[in-house]
Each structure stands twice: as C-alpha cells, then as structure tokens.
Design a protein around this motif. Structure first.
Motif, short mmCIF file in Angstrom:
data_model
loop_
_atom_site.label_atom_id
_atom_site.label_comp_id
_atom_site.label_asym_id
_atom_site.label_seq_id
_atom_site.Cartn_x
_atom_site.Cartn_y
_atom_site.Cartn_z
N GLU A 137 43.30 -9.39 71.09
CA GLU A 137 44.66 -8.93 70.83
C GLU A 137 44.69 -7.53 70.22
O GLU A 137 45.73 -7.10 69.74
N TRP A 138 43.60 -6.84 70.24
CA TRP A 138 43.57 -5.49 69.67
C TRP A 138 44.37 -4.51 70.54
O TRP A 138 44.57 -4.71 71.73
N PHE A 139 44.76 -3.40 69.91
CA PHE A 139 45.36 -2.29 70.63
C PHE A 139 44.33 -1.69 71.59
O PHE A 139 43.21 -1.39 71.19
N THR A 140 44.69 -1.49 72.82
CA THR A 140 43.84 -0.83 73.80
C THR A 140 44.72 0.05 74.66
O THR A 140 45.70 -0.44 75.24
N TRP A 141 44.39 1.33 74.75
CA TRP A 141 45.21 2.23 75.54
C TRP A 141 44.35 3.26 76.23
O TRP A 141 43.20 3.51 75.87
N CYS A 142 44.89 3.85 77.27
CA CYS A 142 44.21 4.87 78.06
C CYS A 142 44.35 6.22 77.38
O CYS A 142 45.43 6.59 76.91
N MET A 143 43.27 6.98 77.34
CA MET A 143 43.29 8.29 76.70
C MET A 143 43.99 9.33 77.56
O MET A 143 44.34 10.40 77.06
N ARG A 144 44.23 9.02 78.83
CA ARG A 144 44.85 10.01 79.71
C ARG A 144 46.37 9.80 79.81
O ARG A 144 47.14 10.71 79.55
N CYS A 145 46.79 8.59 80.17
CA CYS A 145 48.22 8.35 80.36
C CYS A 145 48.88 7.71 79.15
O CYS A 145 50.11 7.56 79.13
#
Length: 877
Positions: free
Chosen positions: A823-831
């Motif tokens: 459930e951790w935050f995970t996001w793309c470094m580009r978009c």
C-alpha cells in the motif's frame, strides 16, 4: 580517362603534368587545361562513378600522395592521401623509375568502389587500403586494410550486382550454435568440396576484387575479410558475422550464455552470478548465509555434466561452500557469546565478529614478540594414536572456527558429515581425534549405506547420479580402509606384526581408486587416513597431510592446530596465507578473518575469478574501522560494481532484495556495536594482574568509579552512527504542500494531535489540512498516509518497554511500519502518475503504458528497452 560522361578527357603526362581537354569546344587549336600534378610521371587517373566531377590521380614515385581533383575547380587539388607513413607487410618496394635508388612505399594502383560511394581503394605494396573521401575535412580517412599474397600491380573491384547486392541487408539466424552453416557451430575441421566452398565464400562475401601480383598471378579476394564478434553484456549471447550474414547465438547454451537454469562447470562467471542472483528459488545467493549454503549444495547436485568438467570450477565452488560455512559458524557463536563481569565465568566464544574470528587471531599469533600464550598449550600423549597432541583454550576456539567442534561436540560434526554422504571425512576426523572405534564404525556405515542405495536404484532401474561414489567398488574400498584402521596398534609399531600391517596398508594405497592421481575429495580423506597412520612417528609424517591440497584448507588448518607446536603452527599458517594469496583461494579468510589480510585475500579471489558478487556479499557482513581507508574503498568498489551489474542486467528485484538484506545486516551490526559500547561505558574495568582468561583475555573486576569516554571513543561512536542520507524526493499534499513522509510530519508544528489521536493508524487525508490525498490510478481509492501521532506513540511505548537509551537517531524509522509495502506510495518519475504498489505491479504485468487515460507514458521502464528473456518467463526478474 573520360570525365563527366565523356565531356572531358584527362591525360597524364610523363613530365608530371596533367592535361584536361574540353571536348565540348569545337576546333583543334584550343589549348588544354594544364596543371602540375605530381613530382613524377602521372601513372593513373580514375574518375569517381558516384560523383562525376571528382577524379583521383596517382604516381608510382616514392612517397607521392594520391590527389583528388574537382573538374569544376582545377586551380589546386581538393584533397590528398599521403602514403609516406604507410608500410606494407612485405619488404619495402622500390619505385618504378627510381634512378636515385630511393626506397619506400609506392602506390601501384587505385580504384573507386562502385558499391560504396566515396570509397577509394589504394594499392600500396601488398596491401589494399580503403579511404573514405566523403568525410568532413580535406583529408580522407582510412577505413580498412586488406592484405594480398604479394606485391600488387593492378586491382579491379566488382561492379554493382543489382540482383545480389546486399550492402545493407542482414540475414539473422536465430540460434547460431545450432545452425549448420554457422562458422562457430562446427566443433572441428570439416571437408568441403572446392565448388561448394566457393559458393559458400561467395555467399558470405558478395563484394569482391581481383588483384594481379608482381609474379603475374591473378587472385580473387573478398573486399571485406573481417568477421566481427561481440558478446552481449546483458544476456551473454554471442553475435558474429561474415559479409552480409550475421548469427545471434542462444541465451541458454554456449560458453557465455547467461540464462542457464543449471550450473555448468565451464560457464562464464557472469552466467554464474546471474543465475545465483535470480529470485527463481527459495535458496538464492544473498546476504543469508544458510540460503547460500543451500544454493551451493543444489548447484553440486543439479549441475550439468557436459563431459569436460573443470576441476578448478568444482574446487572453487567447494571453497565458497566452506567459506560460507565458516561465516555461519562464526556468526552463530558470536551471537551466542555472553560477556560477563564475573572472573569465574568463562566466555563461550572469544571473537565478536568476522574481523577477529580468524584462526591466527584466535590463537593470538599476531604479536609474536609479546607471545606468552605458549604457556597455555598443553602437550599430551595420545594412547590410541601414540603421538603427541596439543590442546589449549585458544586451540579449542580455532577448532570450533574450523568446524571440528560443533554445537554439541564432535559427534554432532561426524553425524553432519555422514548426513551429507561424506563418510570418508567423518572417518578422518574420528582418526585425528584418536577415536579409532568410531572411525571403523563410520566406514562400515558408509559401506552399508552405499550398498542399500545401489539396491534401491537397481529395483527402480535407475542409474546413480554420482556413479563414482555410489558404486560397489567404493563400498569395498570403505571396508578395506576400515580393516586397515582396525588393525592399527601403535604400541608395537616396530614389531613384525606392525610391518605386515604397514605393507598391507601401502598395498591398499596402490589401488587405482586410492592412488595419488585420484582428485575425488571423498577418496582423498580415505587416503589421508591410511597415510596418517602409516607415518605416525616420522619427522615429516605430518607434512603429507598438511600439504595435501585435495583436502580442504579448513581441515588441514584444524589438523595443524591439533598436532603442531606453536612455532610450527605459526609458520604453517603463514605459508597457507601466502598460497591463498597467490592462488586466489577465498577459503584462506578463515585463517585471517575479514581484517586487512582478509580483504587482500578477497581481492586476490576477485582478480582471479571476477566473482564480485561473493566479494560484495561477504564484505557487507562487517563494519570496517574508520582508519582502514584503503580497505573501505575496496569494499565500496565491490559493492558498487555488483549493484551496477544487477542494474545492467535489469534485475531490479534482486538488486532491491540485496539492498534490503544488506541494510538489515548493517542495522544488526550497528545495534550490536552499540550494545558493546554501552556495556563497556556502563562500568569501568580493572585488570587483575597475573590472571588470564581461557582465550587470552584478562579477567576483569567491576569498578565503582564512573566511566569517562575518551575523545577517540567518542569519535568512533560518531563515525558509527552517521545519519542516513535523507530522501531526495518526497510526496506532498496538493492543497497545503505539506510533505507526507513520517520523518517530515514529526517535525512539523501545528498538527492537531487531539484530532489525530482519534483517527486510524492509516489516514486517507492529509494530516495537516485534512484534504483528500491523491487517488490510486487503478482502484481510484485515496492513497494512504501513516498517522504520525499513532506511530510515534507506539514507538515511545516500544522504547520504554525495551529500556532504550536513545541510540537511534530522530530519522531512524526502521521500526515504524504500520503500512505494508503493497500500500505504499508509488509513482512514475516522468508523468507523476501512480498508485498502490501492488496494484501497479499487477497492471504492468499485462500492460506497458500508464494506467491513466490519455497518458501514453511507458512508466515501468521510463524509456529503457526491456531485455527479452524467453528462457526465464517463469522467473521474477
């Protein structure tokens, strides 16, 4: 030579001039364009077929350059090719007409390529050099060199064949190792008819040239004779080409294939490291010593025997197994070690970790000028062996480090050997401990176990995997050696009865399965038992065991600790260290420990076998002192090299698991060092003169005075607990811009603790402004955030119960984990789109682009082309 489709005629004169006639002008009285071209006679003029206005001239004079001219601008040449510094492989040619006797390279012929625009071939001596005249600048660039059988007089290049021209085509064959036409597929010389050979050569080299040598011989030669070869650093595939045909090898077969699922003795070290690092099995090469031992044992059982097994590969794997066995033993005894202030209580294990757990340090052989530990050595006469043995607390610790004393004594060690099928080693250890009855029993149990195994295999109609061990001949050998041991009587070694026994043992050693040429480790221990009993009482009798390299180094060192005096023992250990340094034997670390000599041993191993994986894993288990600058740099280079290697192979899962395991090791080591510092600073210590502990430590007595740490000790504490680097990128609230990591929230003021105390441990809104957090792109539910009030309250309760004393820094959040990784935050470094970790893992297992509608970002690899590994579709990497 005709220029511009017959509009001009270029004539080279013997008097160094070049005349250009414009045939478009009527009349015969129009003078030609005359220029000074060369210092000697103009020997040839060649027009460029792709650029009609360009032509080249040459002279056979010594050192004369080949000049390029443009018919539209004849005031000077537009480029030149200097040949003064180009020597042929044969003897230096003499220029035609060289009346002055000068020697040097001379141009004999030139020709323009009709396939590759701008390529001019220049014949110099016995070489044909291709120059690229289309390069920027006024001087052409040498592209390639072809060699002829002799000095060249004339050359002619193949004209363009529009049907078979393959200048830009590429024929890819999927598996070069299996292709019958692949040059690397043949294992030996083959006989090919001349006509067929010509067809194959013409197919591989479609662009050809005809040369005439000085003896009048005409040769048909390929234009490109190179056969480039490359090995992929990512998957180990071999790619090679001939002419316009290229072969790409397999990723699962061949000497450099890196996607093998089973160990092959002759494989490249990169394939070994990749297979060991994969997350395909429960046991993998990692920071867990037990898992490493299990993985190495599986390699031994499941290796692929291709008939060309290299003994060095097997011995290296065995050395690694014994190294990790030593690490596991030392870490076990170090964790069980209990320091006590009572002088009458004896410490169970003298070493605190891998650095000071080497045999040399356990024996206190590091400072010979201050060596008074020989007073603790006790020499006793063995009634069963009829020779002297040595014992002391330090030797007892060294035997424990070498694996001769288990957690429950010798019987436990012997039982473990027999459980792995090492009956020969079990018998040898029993003999060297003076228990001849146990030796005979172990050999008899081994013979019975092998016969029982053969009977079971026969009923199932199966062939034993290791036919050398599971054979009736080996079972018979065990029984013969048992009879040899049973007949030993050291009391009357000089009697006639002993002479008959000795002759029988020597005859047994002359058997083919027990001869010196046998490199099998199990047979080596049987041979060592007989040799030891025969040579008891001789001056050099022990040397045949000490310098037998077919025996493991750990057993030979333990043998020396039991039978050598202190001075001879120190000399022998020094010899072993030097041999390990020269041969890259990583097992020598059990003698030195992971100190400076141990790091040098590991570097020697890396230099010899390129196994940076083992070096990174072993060096991650210790915290080197701050003043070991060189050693710390070397270990950091191993660590960075292994991480870069995993990143290059796109094994990010393995890289992450390695970093997590290493961080856990470092955390435990720092906690242990912190406990040692706190324990030593909580009370003073006064040595009691004249009283020495069992391992060379002075007994201590508690002091009532408070302990005042010195500046050096405070400095070491500071170096030990340097804060970790803060996060360089943090998630924040879209409304109040408050950073959401817990380490940042705990430092913020104004957060309503009364409101947070009533909330759940995981919040769906910002703790600062209470606005909703961003939603997951997959499930569209808000991303969770840890409740800082609840987490810090739980942490304070834990510290109060554990009696913590503030050794953890304010940013150490290793124990705060109410939110699972899924459930951790995970996001793309580009978009900048993201969601829950486990949701994104499931999405990108079936998709390549971002889950947000209208976004075509390839978030998973951020522009990186993923390696296709068909052989590992079921793997995690």
């Amino acid at each position: 030579s005709w220029l511009l489709n017959g509009q001009y005629l270029a004539v080279g004169c013997q008097y160094r001039n070049l005349h250009i006639y414009d045939l478009r002008v009527k009349g015969t009285n129009t003078p030609p364009i005359s220029i000074f071209a060369h210092k000697d006679a103009v020997s040839g003029i060649k027009a460029d077929p792709h650029r009609p206005s360009l032509f080249a001239t040459f002279s056979r004079g010594v050192g004369e350059p080949v000049k390029l001219w443009d018919i539209r601008r004849m005031d000077s040449h537009v480029g030149e090719i200097r040949t003064s510094g180009m020597m042929s492989s044969s003897s230096t040619t003499t220029a035609v007409g060289g009346s002055r006797g000068e020697k040097g390279p001379a141009t004999s012929a030139i020709a323009w390529s009709k396939v590759y625009p701008g390529i001019l071939s220049v014949a110099i001596g016995d070489t044909v050099r291709d120059f690229d005249t289309t390069a920027s600048g006024s001087r052409p660039i040498l592209a390639r060199v072809n060699y002829a059988p002799g000095p060249i007089q004339c050359i002619a290049l193949q004209a363009r064949d529009r049907k078979t021209s393959a200048a830009t085509s590429l024929d890819l064959i999927g598996d070069g190792a299996k292709s019958p036409t692949s040059p690397l597929a043949t294992s030996g010389p083959t006989t090919v008819p001349d006509v067929e050979r010509q067809d194959v050569v013409a197919e591989y080299y479609p662009h050809r040239m005809i040369i005439v040598t000085s003896d009048g011989t005409v040769h048909d030669m390929p234009k490109f004779q190179v056969a480039p070869l490359a090995i992929s650093k990512r998957d180990g595939r071999i790619a090679h080409s001939l002419g316009s045909t290229a072969w790409i090898g397999s990723t699962t077969s061949g000497p450099s294939a890196m996607e093998k699922l089973k160990f092959s003795p002759n494989e490249d070290i990169s394939a070994t490291m990749m297979r060991r690092a994969r997350c395909l099995h429960k046991a993998r090469y990692s920071t867990d010593a037990s898992a490493n031992l299990q993985m190495l044992s599986e390699e031994q059982l499941n290796h692929v025997d291709d008939g060309n097994e290299d003994d060095s590969a097997t011995s290296t794997r065995d050395e690694l197994w014994r190294l990790w066995s030593w690490i596991e033993r030392v870490e076990y005894w170090s964790s069980e070690r209990e320091d006590t202030a009572n002088a009458d209580d004896l410490p169970n294990w003298p070493a605190k970790g891998l650095i000071d757990a080497g045999v040399s340090k356990l024996l206190r052989l590091e400072n010979p000028e201050r060596d008074d530990f020989h007073l603790l050595d006790v020499a006793s006469f063995s009634e069963s062996l009829h020779c002297n043995t040595y014992d002391s607390p330090m030797r007892h610790a060294a035997l424990t480090s070498c694996g001769w004393i288990g957690r429950f004594g010798l019987r436990n060690v012997l039982a473990d050997c027999e459980a792995h099928g090492h009956f020969g080693r079990s018998a040898a250890l029993a003999v060297w401990h003076g228990d001849l009855g146990e030796t005979v029993a172990a050999l008899q149990r081994g013979s019975d176990a092998i016969r029982l195994k053969l009977a079971e295999k026969k009923d199932r109609a199966q062939q034993p995997k290791d036919s050398a061990l599971f054979s009736s001949q080996y079972a018979e050998t065990l029984q013969l050696v048992a009879m040899c041991v049973a007949g030993y009587s050291g009391s009357d070694i000089q009697s006639n009865k002993a002479s008959v026994w000795k002759n029988a043992c020597e005859g047994l050693l002359r058997r083919p399965d027990l001869s010196d040429g046998t490199r099998n480790t199990h047979v080596s221990y049987l041979r060592a038992v007989c040799i030891f009993l025969i040579n008891i009482g001789r001056e050099d009798g022990l040397d045949k065991i000490l310098y037998d390299e077919t025996l493991s180094l750990s057993d030979r060192v333990a043998f020396a600790c039991r039978f050598l005096s202190r001075n001879d023992l120190k000399t022998y250990l020094d010899i072993c260290i030097q041999e390990c340094l020269s041969k890259g034997n990583v097992e020598g670390i059990l003698i030195t420990g992971l100190d400076k000599k141990g790091i040098s041993l590991m570097q020697s191993y890396v230099d010899r076998y390129s196994d940076v994986q083992t070096a990174a894993l072993v060096s991650s288990r210790v915290i080197l002192p701050a003043d070991w600058i060189v050693e710390r740099v070397v270990c950091s280079e191993w660590l960075d090299s292994y991480r870069d290697l995993l990143n290059t192979w796109q094994m990010w899962h393995s890289r992450a698991m390695f970093d997590v395991g290493r961080a856990d090791l470092m955390r435990r080591l720092k906690d242990k060092q912190a406990e040692d510092i706190v324990g030593s600073s909580g009370r003073g210590a006064m040595p009691l003169q004249g009283r020495r502990g069992p391992y060379g430590y002075n007994y201590v007595q508690p002091k009532k005075q408070p302990f005042h740490a010195s500046a050096s000790s405070r400095q070491s504490d500071t170096d030990m607990y340097l804060p970790s680097l803060p996060a360089q990128l943090c998630a924040r609230c879209n409304y109040c811009n408050a950073t959401l990591p817990l380490s940042s929230l705990r430092r913020q003021e104004g957060i309503a603790n009364s409101w947070l105390s009533r909330q759940k441990p995981v919040l769906s809104c910002c703790p600062q402004c209470r606005k909703p957090l961003p939603r997951c792109a997959i499930c569209l539910l808000p991303l969770g955030c840890l409740n800082p009030y609840m987490e810090l309250k739980r942490e304070r309760n834990r510290l109060s119960r554990a009696g913590a004393n503030g050794m953890h820094g304010s940013d150490d959040l290793s124990e705060l984990a109410n939110m699972p990784f899924a459930e951790w935050f995970t996001w793309c470094m580009r978009c900048k789109h993201g969601g829950h970790a486990h949701h994104l893992v499931g999405w990108f297992s079936n998709h390549d682009t971002c889950p947000v509608s209208g976004c075509d970002c390839r978030c998973q690899f951020d522009g990186i082309q993923r390696i296709s590994r068909p052989a590992l579709d079921n793997g995690n990497d």
